[in-house]
Design a protein around this motif. Structure first.
Motif, PDB file in Angstrom:
ATOM      1  N   CYS A 138       2.525  24.606 -22.213  1.00 47.68           N
ATOM      2  CA  CYS A 138       2.408  26.044 -21.988  1.00 47.68           C
ATOM      3  C   CYS A 138       1.279  26.584 -22.868  1.00 47.68           C
ATOM      4  CB  CYS A 138       3.726  26.725 -22.344  1.00 47.68           C
ATOM      5  SG  CYS A 138       3.626  28.522 -22.381  1.00 47.68           S
ATOM      6  N   THR A 139       0.419  27.439 -22.283  1.00 45.30           N
ATOM      7  CA  THR A 139      -0.729  27.954 -23.028  1.00 45.30           C
ATOM      8  C   THR A 139      -0.301  28.972 -24.089  1.00 45.30           C
ATOM      9  OG1 THR A 139      -1.062  29.525 -21.237  1.00 45.30           O
ATOM     10  CG2 THR A 139      -2.470  27.569 -21.240  1.00 45.30           C
ATOM     11  N   ARG A 140       0.931  29.493 -23.983  1.00 50.77           N
ATOM     12  CA  ARG A 140       1.386  30.475 -24.975  1.00 50.77           C
ATOM     13  C   ARG A 140       2.211  29.832 -26.082  1.00 50.77           C
ATOM     14  NH1 ARG A 140       3.233  35.556 -21.303  1.00 50.77           N
ATOM     15  NH2 ARG A 140       1.308  35.711 -20.100  1.00 50.77           N
ATOM     16  N   ARG A 142       3.038  26.483 -26.317  1.00 49.73           N
ATOM     17  CA  ARG A 142       2.639  25.091 -26.574  1.00 49.73           C
ATOM     18  C   ARG A 142       3.736  24.077 -26.278  1.00 49.73           C
ATOM     19  NH1 ARG A 142      -2.528  24.775 -26.098  1.00 49.73           N
ATOM     20  NH2 ARG A 142      -3.293  26.817 -26.629  1.00 49.73           N
ATOM     21  N   ARG A 154      -4.929  24.842 -17.809  1.00 45.65           N
ATOM     22  CA  ARG A 154      -5.612  25.866 -18.608  1.00 45.65           C
ATOM     23  C   ARG A 154      -4.944  27.236 -18.477  1.00 45.65           C
ATOM     24  NH1 ARG A 154     -11.271  27.047 -17.375  1.00 45.65           N
ATOM     25  NH2 ARG A 154     -10.761  26.262 -15.313  1.00 45.65           N
ATOM     26  N   HIS A 155      -4.190  27.418 -17.377  1.00 48.96           N
ATOM     27  CA  HIS A 155      -3.591  28.732 -17.136  1.00 48.96           C
ATOM     28  C   HIS A 155      -2.076  28.700 -17.137  1.00 48.96           C
ATOM     29  CE1 HIS A 155      -7.572  30.090 -16.120  1.00 48.96           C
ATOM     30  NE2 HIS A 155      -7.684  29.105 -15.246  1.00 48.96           N
TER      31      HIS A 155
END
Ligand SMILES: [Zn+2]
Length: 179
Positions: A138-140, A142, A154-155
Protein backbone atom coordinates in the motif's frame (compact mmCIF):
# COMPACT_ATOMS: atom_id res chain seq x y z
CA UNK A 1 15.60 -48.67 8.36
CA UNK A 2 13.41 -47.97 5.37
CA UNK A 3 10.47 -49.48 7.23
CA UNK A 4 11.06 -47.26 10.28
CA UNK A 5 11.31 -44.26 7.99
CA UNK A 6 8.04 -45.05 6.27
CA UNK A 7 6.27 -45.53 9.62
CA UNK A 8 7.58 -42.14 10.77
CA UNK A 9 6.48 -40.50 7.57
CA UNK A 10 3.03 -42.06 7.87
CA UNK A 11 2.68 -40.94 11.49
CA UNK A 12 3.60 -37.43 10.40
CA UNK A 13 1.01 -37.46 7.65
CA UNK A 14 -1.70 -38.66 10.02
CA UNK A 15 -0.75 -35.91 12.45
CA UNK A 16 -0.98 -33.31 9.68
CA UNK A 17 -4.34 -34.66 8.54
CA UNK A 18 -5.73 -34.58 12.10
CA UNK A 19 -4.49 -31.01 12.63
CA UNK A 20 -6.07 -29.90 9.36
CA UNK A 21 -9.38 -31.58 10.25
CA UNK A 22 -9.37 -29.82 13.63
CA UNK A 23 -8.83 -26.51 11.84
CA UNK A 24 -11.87 -27.28 9.65
CA UNK A 25 -10.14 -28.18 6.37
CA UNK A 26 -12.13 -29.75 3.54
CA UNK A 27 -11.36 -33.35 2.62
CA UNK A 28 -9.87 -32.21 -0.72
CA UNK A 29 -7.13 -30.37 1.16
CA UNK A 30 -6.15 -33.58 2.99
CA UNK A 31 -6.19 -35.54 -0.26
CA UNK A 32 -3.91 -33.01 -1.86
CA UNK A 33 -1.48 -32.64 1.04
CA UNK A 34 -1.04 -36.21 2.32
CA UNK A 35 -0.35 -39.56 0.69
CA UNK A 36 -2.98 -41.32 2.77
CA UNK A 37 -5.70 -43.15 0.85
CA UNK A 38 -9.12 -41.59 0.35
CA UNK A 39 -10.77 -44.32 2.49
CA UNK A 40 -8.30 -43.73 5.29
CA UNK A 41 -8.82 -39.96 5.18
CA UNK A 42 -12.57 -40.38 5.15
CA UNK A 43 -12.37 -42.58 8.26
CA UNK A 44 -10.03 -40.13 9.99
CA UNK A 45 -12.28 -37.22 9.09
CA UNK A 46 -15.36 -38.88 10.61
CA UNK A 47 -13.43 -39.94 13.74
CA UNK A 48 -11.91 -36.53 14.40
CA UNK A 49 -14.76 -34.22 13.42
CA UNK A 50 -17.65 -36.53 14.32
CA UNK A 51 -19.39 -35.91 10.99
CA UNK A 52 -19.15 -36.68 7.30
CA UNK A 53 -17.14 -34.25 5.13
CA UNK A 54 -19.17 -31.75 3.14
CA UNK A 55 -19.45 -32.51 -0.55
CA UNK A 56 -19.17 -30.08 -3.41
CA UNK A 57 -16.54 -28.04 -5.13
CA UNK A 58 -13.75 -26.17 -3.46
CA UNK A 59 -13.82 -22.40 -3.90
CA UNK A 60 -11.82 -21.93 -7.11
CA UNK A 61 -12.35 -18.23 -7.72
CA UNK A 62 -10.03 -15.40 -6.67
CA UNK A 63 -13.02 -13.00 -6.36
CA UNK A 64 -13.69 -13.65 -2.68
CA UNK A 65 -10.18 -12.50 -1.75
CA UNK A 66 -10.77 -9.17 -3.49
CA UNK A 67 -13.83 -8.13 -1.48
CA UNK A 68 -13.14 -5.65 1.31
CA UNK A 69 -13.10 -7.54 4.62
CA UNK A 70 -11.96 -10.89 3.21
CA UNK A 71 -9.06 -9.04 1.57
CA UNK A 72 -7.91 -7.68 4.91
CA UNK A 73 -8.10 -11.15 6.49
CA UNK A 74 -6.36 -12.77 3.51
CA UNK A 75 -3.63 -10.14 3.66
CA UNK A 76 -3.16 -10.64 7.40
CA UNK A 77 -2.79 -14.39 6.81
CA UNK A 78 -0.32 -13.91 3.93
CA UNK A 79 1.82 -11.52 5.98
CA UNK A 80 2.13 -14.19 8.67
CA UNK A 81 2.74 -16.85 6.02
CA UNK A 82 5.49 -14.85 4.31
CA UNK A 83 7.14 -14.14 7.64
CA UNK A 84 7.18 -17.85 8.57
CA UNK A 85 8.35 -18.79 5.10
CA UNK A 86 11.45 -16.66 5.60
CA UNK A 87 11.99 -17.38 9.29
CA UNK A 88 11.42 -21.14 9.54
CA UNK A 89 12.38 -24.07 7.33
CA UNK A 90 9.02 -25.84 7.29
CA UNK A 91 7.36 -27.97 4.62
CA UNK A 92 4.88 -25.93 2.61
CA UNK A 93 1.76 -27.41 4.19
CA UNK A 94 3.20 -26.98 7.69
CA UNK A 95 3.79 -23.30 6.95
CA UNK A 96 0.12 -22.98 5.97
CA UNK A 97 -0.97 -24.79 9.16
CA UNK A 98 1.25 -22.71 11.45
CA UNK A 99 0.34 -19.43 9.73
CA UNK A 100 -3.35 -20.30 9.98
CA UNK A 101 -3.03 -21.09 13.70
CA UNK A 102 -1.34 -17.72 14.24
CA UNK A 103 -4.04 -16.00 12.16
CA UNK A 104 -6.70 -17.57 14.44
CA UNK A 105 -4.83 -16.43 17.56
CA UNK A 106 -4.58 -12.94 16.13
CA UNK A 107 -8.30 -12.65 15.35
CA UNK A 108 -9.26 -14.16 18.73
CA UNK A 109 -6.99 -11.70 20.56
CA UNK A 110 -8.79 -8.85 18.79
CA UNK A 111 -12.23 -10.38 19.22
CA UNK A 112 -12.81 -10.54 15.46
CA UNK A 113 -14.55 -13.33 13.62
CA UNK A 114 -12.04 -15.34 11.55
CA UNK A 115 -13.49 -14.83 8.07
CA UNK A 116 -10.78 -16.85 6.34
CA UNK A 117 -11.26 -20.63 6.50
CA UNK A 118 -8.21 -22.90 6.45
CA UNK A 119 -9.34 -24.26 3.05
CA UNK A 120 -9.43 -20.72 1.63
CA UNK A 121 -6.06 -19.94 3.23
CA UNK A 122 -4.61 -23.02 1.54
CA UNK A 123 -6.15 -21.99 -1.81
CA UNK A 124 -4.79 -18.48 -1.37
CA UNK A 125 -1.21 -19.75 -1.05
CA UNK A 126 -1.74 -21.76 -4.27
CA UNK A 127 -3.12 -18.66 -6.04
CA UNK A 128 -0.05 -16.68 -4.98
CA UNK A 129 2.29 -19.54 -5.99
CA UNK A 130 0.79 -19.78 -9.48
CA UNK A 131 0.70 -16.02 -9.99
CA UNK A 132 -3.08 -15.58 -10.08
CA UNK A 133 -2.76 -13.32 -7.02
CA UNK A 134 0.15 -11.41 -5.58
CA UNK A 135 1.10 -9.11 -2.70
CA UNK A 136 1.31 -5.37 -3.34
CA UNK A 137 2.50 -2.71 -0.89
CA UNK A 138 0.00 0.00 0.00
CA UNK A 139 1.38 3.42 -0.97
CA UNK A 140 0.04 4.94 2.28
CA UNK A 141 0.57 2.43 5.11
CA UNK A 142 3.25 0.29 3.37
CA UNK A 143 1.45 -2.89 4.44
CA UNK A 144 1.44 -5.80 2.00
CA UNK A 145 -2.01 -6.67 0.62
CA UNK A 146 -3.38 -9.42 -1.60
CA UNK A 147 -4.10 -8.04 -5.08
CA UNK A 148 -4.42 -9.16 -8.68
CA UNK A 149 -0.99 -9.31 -10.37
CA UNK A 150 -1.83 -6.41 -12.71
CA UNK A 151 -2.50 -4.00 -9.82
CA UNK A 152 -0.78 -0.65 -10.38
CA UNK A 153 1.71 -0.71 -7.50
CA UNK A 154 2.51 3.02 -7.77
CA UNK A 155 -1.10 3.98 -7.05
CA UNK A 156 -2.30 1.13 -4.87
CA UNK A 157 -4.15 2.07 -1.66
CA UNK A 158 -5.33 -0.75 0.61
CA UNK A 159 -8.79 -1.38 2.05
CA UNK A 160 -7.75 -0.22 5.52
CA UNK A 161 -6.48 3.17 4.31
CA UNK A 162 -9.39 3.56 1.91
CA UNK A 163 -12.39 1.59 3.24
CA UNK A 164 -15.62 1.60 1.24
CA UNK A 165 -18.12 4.19 2.46
CA UNK A 166 -20.57 1.51 3.62
CA UNK A 167 -17.92 -0.18 5.79
CA UNK A 168 -18.66 1.91 8.88
CA UNK A 169 -16.44 1.76 11.92
CA UNK A 170 -16.07 -2.01 12.32
CA UNK A 171 -12.80 -3.25 13.73
CA UNK A 172 -10.34 -4.78 11.34
CA UNK A 173 -7.33 -6.94 12.10
CA UNK A 174 -4.27 -4.85 12.76
CA UNK A 175 -1.74 -5.76 10.08
CA UNK A 176 1.02 -3.65 11.58
CA UNK A 177 1.30 -5.76 14.73
CA UNK A 178 2.30 -8.88 12.79
CA UNK A 179 5.64 -7.33 11.84
ZN1 LIG B 1 -2.83 1.01 3.49
Amino acid sequence: MARVKSILSEARQIERAVTLIHLGARLQVLESETELSYERLLRLYKEVSGRSPSKGQLPFSTDWFMTWQPNIHASLFMNIHEYLNKAAALDEIDTVIKAYQLYLEHTQAQNIEALLSVTRAWRLVKFIDNGMLTLTACTRCRGQFVTHPHEMARHYVCGLCNPPARAGKGRSPDLASTH
